[in-house]
Design an enzyme around this catalytic site. Structure first.
Site, mmCIF file in Angstrom:
data_model
loop_
_atom_site.group_PDB
_atom_site.id
_atom_site.type_symbol
_atom_site.label_atom_id
_atom_site.label_comp_id
_atom_site.label_asym_id
_atom_site.label_seq_id
_atom_site.Cartn_x
_atom_site.Cartn_y
_atom_site.Cartn_z
ATOM 1 N N LYS A 118 0.814 -1.221 0.000
ATOM 2 C CA LYS A 118 0.000 0.000 0.000
ATOM 3 C C LYS A 118 0.851 1.277 0.000
ATOM 4 C CE LYS A 118 -3.182 -2.932 0.014
ATOM 5 N NZ LYS A 118 -3.716 -3.355 -1.277
ATOM 6 N N GLU A 202 -2.742 7.951 7.499
ATOM 7 C CA GLU A 202 -3.514 8.805 6.589
ATOM 8 C C GLU A 202 -4.468 9.656 7.407
ATOM 9 O OE1 GLU A 202 -5.752 6.389 3.876
ATOM 10 O OE2 GLU A 202 -4.040 5.992 2.582
ATOM 11 N N HIS A 237 -16.178 -4.651 7.102
ATOM 12 C CA HIS A 237 -15.347 -4.701 5.896
ATOM 13 C C HIS A 237 -15.756 -5.804 4.937
ATOM 14 C CE1 HIS A 237 -13.073 -1.560 7.598
ATOM 15 N NE2 HIS A 237 -12.703 -2.280 8.632
ATOM 16 N N ARG A 294 -7.763 -8.127 -9.587
ATOM 17 C CA ARG A 294 -8.466 -9.389 -9.856
ATOM 18 C C ARG A 294 -9.866 -9.079 -10.365
ATOM 19 N NH1 ARG A 294 -9.198 -8.347 -4.213
ATOM 20 N NH2 ARG A 294 -11.389 -7.852 -3.934
#
Ligand code: MV4
Length: 491
Positions: A118, A202, A237, A294
């Site tokens: 990331k 972040e 999530h 994907r």
């Protein structure tokens, strides 16, 4: 000219079937792999050939690279489709396929690798002019560095693991004290979860929407986007509802966000089908979150509004062909919604509910598609994901797609395990969902939707007696007796 003749599908369940159906349409033979727990599964029977690759636990079968490659070699497959999950975003698997002379139906290993890290992805996106959330340029090393960064952005901030994704290893931080305590804790959690202790910080985007753009690139420089999907309705999530297009995306935002998605894909040398995920805040500002390298679970909603078969397009570009269309050939038509149906028990806080499906009769009819992999009787195994099916609908308007979904969910006859069908139906019938007032906090903001509506005692008793007699009674819309009160259809 098509070169591919035989595709090994390195997956199970509904997505394995989904891929094999397209192979059959294209005149390509399919090879299933299966674990000992899946010997009787639908994907094994549907394939032209099947290889048992090991015992039930995924790490000994669907995740065992050597075993999957061995099956590809012995079956004489010339390509591998990884589906989603399992080995689909494993760069070394993509590399090993290529080294074995197999076409990997997915992006180059290098694109998987860069998007899997990331912090690398953030850096690359910034360079490519894709907006990223303000944060640390790379991994933070010390508490001082973290404190300084957070102070300059303002709280709240979020700590994420460099090797994480999909919400794993995230922590919301509201104050400097909390940050000081959390950095080393997050680092050691990341080390034990991902074998990589790097974390970054972040700025926390408050009440964002999750909007993602489907892209498709060939190996000749051809690149298109297939519009956006909105997946804001999630629980822990885990996506619950996805739709296309997003009612929060006006044409101007669509131009900007799809443009950014294509820059993201080009920057990492992408080929094939991929998804660029963004957070969109209340002021319509959007930020790159991650790229999924994907085919995604929710791809059917994009297929509904574009009329394309994404698996066929994946196979075409993996085979070295050019995309047969340009952006101006593509348009969106109508609206599509998908509900993921999980074998989970709402009464136990949505714990997976494995077991035999003594009844499984999915809905059909105009504008309704069900991607499932169960027969009757079928089994929901404890070893794998508890998603039983995806129901997707199409309508000329969002309203029509929602009404169709509500009808389809009411028509879904399933018994033996508890499912999230009643939960999805409550969402479809709720005023807030119909208004399109969505954010990633939707499920926690509306706790009443997670709780079954009480079934009036008399009606519940009538349903129980009717079930025992094999009869069917009429209940008020949205009331679905479950468990021992599950209705059976007259045989
Ligand atoms: C965030 C965020 C707010 N601000 N990052 C969750 C999944 C992972 N891909 C990133 N996630 C988030 N990242 C910043 N800077 C909020 C989330 C988030 C979320 C995102 C999409 C869908 C559902 C979510 C639920 C909780 C948090």
């Amino acid at each position: 000219m098509r070169q591919l003749r035989k595709v090994l599908v390195a997956n199970r369940g509904e997505i394995a079937l989904r891929i094999m159906r397209t192979c059959k349409e294209l005149g390509i033979r399919s090879v299933a792999v299966f674990s000992e727990a899946d010997r009787q599964s639908a994907h094994v029977r549907y394939a032209d050939e099947a290889c048992c690759i090991g015992p039930a636990p995924s790490k000994d079968s669907y995740l065992a690279i050597e075993r999957v490659l061995h099956a590809a070699e012995t079956s004489g497959a010339d390509a591998v489709h990884p589906g989603y999950g399992f080995l689909s975003e494993n760069a070394s698997f993509a590399e090993r396929c290529a080294a074995a002379g197999l076409v990997f139906i997915g992006p180059p290993a290098s694109a998987i690798a860069v998007m899997g890290d990331k912090t690398h992805a953030r850096k690359l996106m910034q360079k490519a002019g894709v907006p990223v959330v303000p944060g640390t340029p790379l991994a933070v090393e010390t508490v001082e560095e973290a404190m300084w960064t957070a102070e300059s952005m303002g709280y709240p901030v979020i700590i994420k693991a460099a090797a994480g994704g999909g919400g794993k290893g995230m922590r919301l931080i509201e104050s400097p004290e909390q940050l000081a305590q959390s950095i080393s804790l997050s680092q050691s959690e990341a080390r034990s979860s991902f074998g990589d202790s790097r974390v970054f910080i972040e700025k926390y985007v408050v009440r964002p929407r999750h909007i993602e753009v489907q892209v498709l690139l060939d190996s000749h420089g051809g690149a298109v986007h297939l519009f956006e999907r909105e997946c804001s309705v999630q629980r822990r999530h885990q996506k619950v509802i996805e739709e296309a297009p997003s009612c929060a995306v006006a044409p101007v935002l669509r131009d900007r966000i799809t443009g950014a998605a294509l820059r993201a894909a080009r920057a990492c040398g992408y080929e094939g089908a991929g998804t660029v995920e963004f957070l969109v805040d209340q002021d319509q500002e959007f930020y790159f979150m991650e790229m999924n390298t994907r085919l995604q679970v929710e791809h059917p909603v994009t297929e509904w509004i574009t009329g394309l078969d994404l698996v066929a397009e994946q196979i075409r570009v993996a085979d070295g062909e050019r995309l047969p269309f340009t952006q101006s050939d593509l348009a969106m038509h109508g609206h599509s919604i998908e509900c993921r149906i999980y074998a989970e028990d709402p009464a136990s806080g949505f714990l997976p509910d494995a077991g035999m499906l003594i009844r499984h009769a999915p809905p059909t009819g105009i504008g309704v598609r069900v991607d499932a992999s169960f027969d009757e009787p079928g089994e929901v195994s404890i070893y794998y994901d508890p998603m039983i099916a995806k129901v997707s609908t199409w309508g000329r308007t969002r309203e029509e797609a929602i009404r169709r979904m509500a009808r389809a969910l009411k028509d879904y006859a399933i018994a033996g395990v508890k499912t999230t069908i009643p939960f999805c139906l409550r969402l479809m019938e709720s005023e807030v969902f119909r208004r399109g007032d969505l954010s990633t906090h939707f499920v926690t903001d509306h706790p009443a939707l997670s709780v079954p509506r009480p079934v009036p005692y008399g009606q519940a008793r009538a349903a129980a007696i009717a079930a025992a007699l094999g009869q069917r009674v009429r209940l008020p819309a949205g009331v679905q007796p479950s468990g021992q009160w599950q209705q059976r259809r007259r045989r």
